[in-house]
Design a protein around this motif. Structure first.
Motif, PDB file in Angstrom:
ATOM      1  N   GLY A   1     -26.790  29.281 155.031  1.00  0.00           N
ATOM      2  CA  GLY A   1     -25.366  29.581 155.202  1.00  0.00           C
ATOM      3  C   GLY A   1     -24.899  30.720 154.301  1.00  0.00           C
ATOM      4  O   GLY A   1     -25.615  31.145 153.384  1.00  0.00           O
ATOM      5  N   ARG A   2     -23.644  31.193 154.524  1.00  0.00           N
ATOM      6  CA  ARG A   2     -23.167  32.369 153.776  1.00  0.00           C
ATOM      7  C   ARG A   2     -22.999  32.086 152.285  1.00  0.00           C
ATOM      8  O   ARG A   2     -23.294  32.947 151.452  1.00  0.00           O
ATOM      9  CB  ARG A   2     -21.893  32.962 154.383  1.00  0.00           C
ATOM     10  CG  ARG A   2     -20.719  32.014 154.435  1.00  0.00           C
ATOM     11  CD  ARG A   2     -19.613  32.618 155.244  1.00  0.00           C
ATOM     12  NE  ARG A   2     -18.956  33.686 154.467  1.00  0.00           N
ATOM     13  CZ  ARG A   2     -17.934  34.373 154.909  1.00  0.00           C
ATOM     14  NH1 ARG A   2     -17.472  34.145 156.127  1.00  0.00           N
ATOM     15  NH2 ARG A   2     -17.350  35.276 154.162  1.00  0.00           N
ATOM     16  N   TYR A   3     -22.560  30.864 151.918  1.00  0.00           N
ATOM     17  CA  TYR A   3     -22.410  30.558 150.491  1.00  0.00           C
ATOM     18  C   TYR A   3     -23.775  30.370 149.827  1.00  0.00           C
ATOM     19  O   TYR A   3     -23.944  30.641 148.634  1.00  0.00           O
ATOM     20  CB  TYR A   3     -21.512  29.339 150.285  1.00  0.00           C
ATOM     21  CG  TYR A   3     -20.084  29.643 150.680  1.00  0.00           C
ATOM     22  CD1 TYR A   3     -19.339  30.574 149.965  1.00  0.00           C
ATOM     23  CD2 TYR A   3     -19.498  29.052 151.792  1.00  0.00           C
ATOM     24  CE1 TYR A   3     -18.048  30.905 150.336  1.00  0.00           C
ATOM     25  CE2 TYR A   3     -18.204  29.371 152.166  1.00  0.00           C
ATOM     26  CZ  TYR A   3     -17.480  30.300 151.441  1.00  0.00           C
ATOM     27  OH  TYR A   3     -16.203  30.627 151.814  1.00  0.00           O
ATOM     28  N   GLU A   4     -24.720  29.910 150.642  1.00  0.00           N
ATOM     29  CA  GLU A   4     -26.094  29.797 150.110  1.00  0.00           C
ATOM     30  C   GLU A   4     -26.667  31.194 149.869  1.00  0.00           C
ATOM     31  O   GLU A   4     -27.307  31.442 148.837  1.00  0.00           O
ATOM     32  CB  GLU A   4     -26.959  29.002 151.090  1.00  0.00           C
ATOM     33  CG  GLU A   4     -26.556  27.532 151.126  1.00  0.00           C
ATOM     34  CD  GLU A   4     -27.173  26.755 152.278  1.00  0.00           C
ATOM     35  OE1 GLU A   4     -27.345  25.536 152.122  1.00  0.00           O
ATOM     36  OE2 GLU A   4     -27.464  27.350 153.339  1.00  0.00           O
ATOM     37  N   TRP A   5     -26.386  32.125 150.792  1.00  0.00           N
ATOM     38  CA  TRP A   5     -26.800  33.521 150.571  1.00  0.00           C
ATOM     39  C   TRP A   5     -26.179  34.063 149.298  1.00  0.00           C
ATOM     40  O   TRP A   5     -26.838  34.752 148.513  1.00  0.00           O
ATOM     41  CB  TRP A   5     -26.393  34.413 151.756  1.00  0.00           C
ATOM     42  CG  TRP A   5     -27.414  34.495 152.850  1.00  0.00           C
ATOM     43  CD1 TRP A   5     -27.254  34.126 154.141  1.00  0.00           C
ATOM     44  CD2 TRP A   5     -28.761  34.997 152.735  1.00  0.00           C
ATOM     45  NE1 TRP A   5     -28.414  34.356 154.851  1.00  0.00           N
ATOM     46  CE2 TRP A   5     -29.349  34.891 154.022  1.00  0.00           C
ATOM     47  CE3 TRP A   5     -29.521  35.508 151.686  1.00  0.00           C
ATOM     48  CZ2 TRP A   5     -30.667  35.281 154.276  1.00  0.00           C
ATOM     49  CZ3 TRP A   5     -30.825  35.906 151.939  1.00  0.00           C
ATOM     50  CH2 TRP A   5     -31.387  35.787 153.213  1.00  0.00           C
ATOM     51  N   LEU A   6     -24.870  33.757 149.110  1.00  0.00           N
ATOM     52  CA  LEU A   6     -24.180  34.240 147.897  1.00  0.00           C
ATOM     53  C   LEU A   6     -24.909  33.770 146.646  1.00  0.00           C
ATOM     54  O   LEU A   6     -25.198  34.556 145.743  1.00  0.00           O
ATOM     55  CB  LEU A   6     -22.740  33.715 147.861  1.00  0.00           C
ATOM     56  CG  LEU A   6     -21.688  34.491 148.628  1.00  0.00           C
ATOM     57  CD1 LEU A   6     -20.336  33.844 148.467  1.00  0.00           C
ATOM     58  CD2 LEU A   6     -21.638  35.933 148.098  1.00  0.00           C
ATOM     59  N   ALA A   7     -25.206  32.451 146.612  1.00  0.00           N
ATOM     60  CA  ALA A   7     -25.878  31.882 145.432  1.00  0.00           C
ATOM     61  C   ALA A   7     -27.232  32.545 145.227  1.00  0.00           C
ATOM     62  O   ALA A   7     -27.578  32.951 144.102  1.00  0.00           O
ATOM     63  CB  ALA A   7     -26.034  30.370 145.618  1.00  0.00           C
TER      64      ALA A   7
ATOM     65  N   VAL B   1     -30.758  25.018 147.100  1.00  0.00           N
ATOM     66  CA  VAL B   1     -30.494  25.654 148.400  1.00  0.00           C
ATOM     67  C   VAL B   1     -31.579  25.303 149.421  1.00  0.00           C
ATOM     68  O   VAL B   1     -31.281  24.918 150.557  1.00  0.00           O
ATOM     69  CB  VAL B   1     -30.372  27.194 148.239  1.00  0.00           C
ATOM     70  CG1 VAL B   1     -30.379  27.892 149.605  1.00  0.00           C
ATOM     71  CG2 VAL B   1     -29.106  27.555 147.467  1.00  0.00           C
TER      72      VAL B   1
END
Ligand SMILES: Nc1ncnc2c1ncn2[C@@H]1O[C@H](COP(=O)(O)OP(=O)(O)OP(=O)(O)O)[C@@H](O)[C@H]1O
Length: 123
Positions: free
Chosen positions: A48-54, A112
């Motif tokens: 997901g996008r927040y996982e990409w951010l992390a 993640v």
């Protein structure tokens, strides 16, 4: 020299820093390979996008820490090639910063990717 040329040049010097770091430092190459594997896994599992951010933030953190560590090592070697307790302290502190970043990155990686890996293994 115009202001614009100065800005362009400062990018050039920064890219030169990348060249110096990635040419000479084995640890940095290892971190770069690890980052490439993690990014490939991100695409593979469609995280997901927040996982990409992390993931991207911790990759940037680890690589930056390693580059700072390399800079400090070069500076320390320039200050003294002889063995000195103060140089040891400085080098070990810089290395500790890299280790801390790497540990946090590994924890983020586990948080993640473990659900995706578990789901993949169960399927
Ligand atoms: N000039 C120095 N004075 C004191 N301690 C040093 C110095 N250079 C490195 N050290 C310490 O020696 C240990 C090993 O460091 P490092 O892995 O950088 O290897 P090195 O001794 O510099 O040799 P090399 O550069 O060949 O790998 C670390 O704890 C580091 O802080």
């Amino acid at each position: 020299m115009s202001r614009f040329k100065k800005r362009i040049d400062s990018f050039k010097w920064a890219f030169n820093g990348f060249k110096i770091a990635f040419k000479g430092e084995v640890n940095l190459k290892i971190h770069l390979v690890a980052a490439a594997i993690v990014i490939a896994l991100g695409f593979l599992f469609n995280i997901g996008r927040y996982e990409w951010l992390a993931v991207l933030v911790v990759i940037a953190m680890v690589l930056s820490a390693e580059i700072f560590n390399t800079a400090i090592e070069h500076l320390a070697d320039f200050v003294s090639v002889e063995r000195r307790p103060a140089i040891k302290k400085v080098k070990d502190l810089a290395a500790a910063a890299v280790l801390l970043h790497a540990i946090i990155a590994a924890i983020v990686g586990i948080i993640v990717f473990s659900p995706y890996i578990i789901a993949y293994l169960k399927a």
